[in-house]
Design an enzyme around this catalytic site. Sequence first.
Site, mmCIF file in Angstrom:
data_model
loop_
_atom_site.group_PDB
_atom_site.id
_atom_site.type_symbol
_atom_site.label_atom_id
_atom_site.label_comp_id
_atom_site.label_asym_id
_atom_site.label_seq_id
_atom_site.Cartn_x
_atom_site.Cartn_y
_atom_site.Cartn_z
ATOM 1 N N ASN A 101 46.114 74.575 34.063
ATOM 2 C CA ASN A 101 45.016 73.670 33.419
ATOM 3 C C ASN A 101 45.449 72.445 33.332
ATOM 4 O O ASN A 101 44.759 71.583 33.466
ATOM 5 C CB ASN A 101 45.155 74.250 32.071
ATOM 6 C CG ASN A 101 44.468 75.577 32.109
ATOM 7 O OD1 ASN A 101 43.420 75.935 32.610
ATOM 8 N ND2 ASN A 101 45.423 76.700 31.314
ATOM 9 N N ASP A 138 53.006 72.078 22.005
ATOM 10 C CA ASP A 138 51.665 72.502 22.864
ATOM 11 C C ASP A 138 51.666 71.194 23.482
ATOM 12 O O ASP A 138 51.555 69.938 22.955
ATOM 13 C CB ASP A 138 50.730 72.593 21.717
ATOM 14 C CG ASP A 138 49.397 72.970 22.429
ATOM 15 O OD1 ASP A 138 49.375 72.291 23.645
ATOM 16 O OD2 ASP A 138 48.670 73.810 22.255
ATOM 17 N N PHE A 139 51.668 71.196 24.894
ATOM 18 C CA PHE A 139 51.596 70.267 25.937
ATOM 19 C C PHE A 139 50.360 69.297 25.639
ATOM 20 O O PHE A 139 50.393 68.128 25.915
ATOM 21 C CB PHE A 139 51.831 70.613 27.206
ATOM 22 C CG PHE A 139 53.357 71.154 27.833
ATOM 23 C CD1 PHE A 139 53.989 70.184 28.219
ATOM 24 C CD2 PHE A 139 53.708 72.254 27.246
ATOM 25 C CE1 PHE A 139 55.373 70.735 28.660
ATOM 26 C CE2 PHE A 139 54.812 72.729 27.671
ATOM 27 C CZ PHE A 139 55.736 71.992 28.210
ATOM 28 N N ARG A 140 49.125 69.940 25.046
ATOM 29 C CA ARG A 140 48.182 68.937 25.106
ATOM 30 C C ARG A 140 48.319 68.145 23.829
ATOM 31 O O ARG A 140 47.783 66.975 24.070
ATOM 32 C CB ARG A 140 46.961 70.152 24.606
ATOM 33 C CG ARG A 140 46.452 70.916 25.826
ATOM 34 C CD ARG A 140 45.443 71.943 25.448
ATOM 35 N NE ARG A 140 46.280 73.135 24.652
ATOM 36 C CZ ARG A 140 45.806 74.278 24.519
ATOM 37 N NH1 ARG A 140 44.754 74.684 25.009
ATOM 38 N NH2 ARG A 140 46.843 75.273 24.002
ATOM 39 N N ASP A 150 60.777 92.422 33.155
ATOM 40 C CA ASP A 150 60.774 91.081 33.309
ATOM 41 C C ASP A 150 61.726 90.569 34.087
ATOM 42 O O ASP A 150 61.865 89.333 34.731
ATOM 43 C CB ASP A 150 60.691 90.223 32.112
ATOM 44 C CG ASP A 150 59.837 89.146 32.158
ATOM 45 O OD1 ASP A 150 58.859 89.158 32.727
ATOM 46 O OD2 ASP A 150 60.126 88.362 31.639
HETATM 47 P P1 AMP Z 1 51.245 79.842 28.189
HETATM 48 O O1 AMP Z 1 52.692 80.042 27.812
HETATM 49 O O2 AMP Z 1 51.357 80.153 29.695
HETATM 50 O O3 AMP Z 1 50.197 80.461 27.590
HETATM 51 O O4 AMP Z 1 50.962 78.290 28.167
HETATM 52 C C1 AMP Z 1 50.783 77.651 26.993
HETATM 53 C C2 AMP Z 1 50.916 76.191 27.234
HETATM 54 O O5 AMP Z 1 49.853 75.750 28.097
HETATM 55 C C3 AMP Z 1 50.569 75.323 26.184
HETATM 56 O O6 AMP Z 1 51.795 74.514 25.667
HETATM 57 C C4 AMP Z 1 49.401 74.527 26.153
HETATM 58 O O7 AMP Z 1 49.512 73.278 25.637
HETATM 59 C C5 AMP Z 1 49.314 74.605 27.791
HETATM 60 N N1 AMP Z 1 47.867 74.160 28.205
HETATM 61 C C6 AMP Z 1 47.058 75.368 27.955
HETATM 62 N N2 AMP Z 1 45.922 74.638 28.428
HETATM 63 C C7 AMP Z 1 46.197 73.169 28.877
HETATM 64 C C8 AMP Z 1 45.626 72.069 29.227
HETATM 65 N N3 AMP Z 1 44.252 72.152 29.663
HETATM 66 N N4 AMP Z 1 46.233 70.948 29.504
HETATM 67 C C9 AMP Z 1 47.478 70.890 29.158
HETATM 68 N N5 AMP Z 1 48.224 72.010 28.817
HETATM 69 C C10 AMP Z 1 47.524 73.062 28.672
#
Ligand code: AMP
Length: 337
Positions: A276, A224-226, A89
Amino acid sequence: HTVAINMVMEALQDKDHGVITNTDEISAIGHRVLHAGIVYSESVVVNEDVKRVIRECFDLGPLHNPANLMGIEACEEAMPGKPNVAVWDTGFGMSMPEKAYMYAIPHEYYEKYSIRRYGFHGTSHMFVSGEAIKFGNLDPEKAKVIVCHLGNGASVSASIGGKCVDTSMGLTPLEGLIMGTRSGDVDPAVVQYICNKENKTVDEVLNILNKKSGVLGISGVSSDFRDVTKAENEGNERAKAANEAFIYRVIKYIGAYVAAMNGVDAIAFTAGVGENDVNAREKILSGLTYLGIEVDHEANKKRGENTMISTPASKVKVCVIPTNEELAIARETVALV
Ligand code: AMP
């Protein structure tokens, strides 16, 4: 890990859903290994020396390297004689020039302990920068590309002709952007200040910076950004502040990397948020109009596939490239064995 690998083997050979009938069909196994210190920048076929390096880097990647080694040893046991390949990584970041990787601390710490900036999410940055060059039809030797890997962990990289020249994570993944639970850049004096005020140890404060900070820390809502965006839409001021700080830091890093490369040909978004979150991309790009970027707002609504989200007139190509670390690791493995 041995149990887990055996379950994977069974699933791969499952009569209804499997993809192979026999483990003999597997030619090699690729592993994502977090940290190789300054020893390896390229992927390698694992032997006892490589395992020793993974072990020596336990200190640098305490959560990942021990598990990575367990995974390799479990595969050796389950598939004796098959080559295992370590894809680091930290590999992508190893091409950074000294001016980008050196911390301005006494040089003896670099000499004694290899303390420098390494960068992480390397497999993703390598894959996405390469795909962006192909997708954007850019010069593979000279293209200046910025990749924004925005997920729960988040980092930005700058590369020229597919070679990393800077990236936002450092000795550990704590440096750089504001993340789900990580603070990203802070003045190191903050650590001492919290230690003194709250009677905590350095380890405890580092744990807070890694696990309780970022958008979770500012918003108090979620990592979680959502969830954070939902709270913002419901009028939560701290959730709004968290999102704004996150976006602002991404814009700042992009600006810094445009300066570092004296230009940029393409900016690519990837990972959970990058792939997303249509609004996050809009907000980030609205801070980059000085680059002559023009957003195709309709294209920006698409999700889950390689998409050009800038208009043909845009001075910089902007695209969404879903990351695919497994494919990148498979390609490295095939190339080596
Ligand atoms: P990852 O670490 O790449 O798996 O990304 C995870 C993050 O992506 C989480 O905080 C999710 O809230 C965010 N995420 C996934 N789908 C969405 C979406 N449709 N809108 C906003 N954030 C998203």
